[in-house]
Design a protein around this motif. Sequence first.
Motif, short mmCIF file in Angstrom:
data_model
loop_
_atom_site.label_atom_id
_atom_site.label_comp_id
_atom_site.label_asym_id
_atom_site.label_seq_id
_atom_site.Cartn_x
_atom_site.Cartn_y
_atom_site.Cartn_z
N VAL A 1 0.86 -1.18 0.00
CA VAL A 1 0.00 0.00 0.00
C VAL A 1 0.90 1.23 0.00
O VAL A 1 2.07 1.16 0.38
N GLU B 1 -16.91 -1.29 9.22
CA GLU B 1 -16.24 -1.08 7.94
C GLU B 1 -15.48 -2.34 7.52
O GLU B 1 -15.29 -3.27 8.30
N GLU C 1 -11.63 -3.17 2.55
CA GLU C 1 -11.54 -2.24 1.43
C GLU C 1 -11.36 -0.80 1.92
O GLU C 1 -10.53 -0.05 1.38
N GLU C 2 -12.13 -0.40 2.95
CA GLU C 2 -12.00 0.96 3.49
C GLU C 2 -10.63 1.17 4.15
O GLU C 2 -10.06 2.26 4.07
N ILE D 1 -7.80 -0.23 3.26
CA ILE D 1 -6.82 -0.05 2.19
C ILE D 1 -6.91 1.35 1.60
O ILE D 1 -5.89 1.98 1.29
N GLN D 2 -8.12 1.86 1.46
CA GLN D 2 -8.29 3.22 0.94
C GLN D 2 -7.66 4.24 1.87
O GLN D 2 -7.02 5.20 1.41
N LYS D 3 -7.81 4.05 3.19
CA LYS D 3 -7.19 4.97 4.14
C LYS D 3 -5.66 4.92 4.06
O LYS D 3 -4.98 5.90 4.35
N GLY E 1 -4.35 3.28 -0.85
CA GLY E 1 -4.58 2.39 -1.98
C GLY E 1 -3.40 1.45 -2.21
O GLY E 1 -2.35 1.56 -1.58
N LEU F 1 -11.60 -8.26 0.27
CA LEU F 1 -11.96 -6.86 0.49
C LEU F 1 -13.24 -6.70 1.30
O LEU F 1 -13.46 -5.65 1.92
#
Length: 207
Positions: free
Chosen positions: A78, A90, A93-94, A96-98, A101, A113
Amino acid sequence: MSSRWKLIAVSAGGAVCLGIMFLLFWSGMPREQTETQESVPWENQSEENGQEETSGSDSDKETEEPDGDVRVDVKGEVHAPGVYTLQADERVEEAIQKAGGITDRADMLQVNLAERVEDEMVIHIPGEGEETITGPLEENSEEGAVVNVNEAEQVDLETIPGIGPAKAAAILSYREENGSFETIEDLSNVSGIGEKTVEQLRDYISL
């Protein structure tokens, strides 16, 4: 004369009765007012106590409500590895976004995910040829266990977080061909184990 005295006596008796009734009425007035005044504070006090009990119950309810925050450790492929705070409902997936990515080397076929995050969870996004580490560390290895990679057998190596049957077999093959590992960093020479994976395993292995 006797009739006059009788009339006087009756009149005097009536006056005395009226006087007594007036005194009784007069003496009874303050007493009733006093009783009324004394009863009011008790009623107010009961209402105040009821309000205090109600507010106390509301306070207890507020204390019992959980905040719903969890902290997860996102590692691997990441852009911004680190510890992040998420809501308990949550998903990975959330998280990983934090963490900014995934990178171009990420192997997302190994990552679920849709998995719900948990407090103290480790989310490892593997690169190509690596294996993922996802979930609380306590579930991936024995508490406080450290494995000697120069002496461990296949079954022992598989207890290391992130080391599955394929990587355990690769470690054994490397030892047979090259001898014992001289440093922890030498594990990166094993097929399927990269430098980032070695850093993840450092706390769980010894020589």
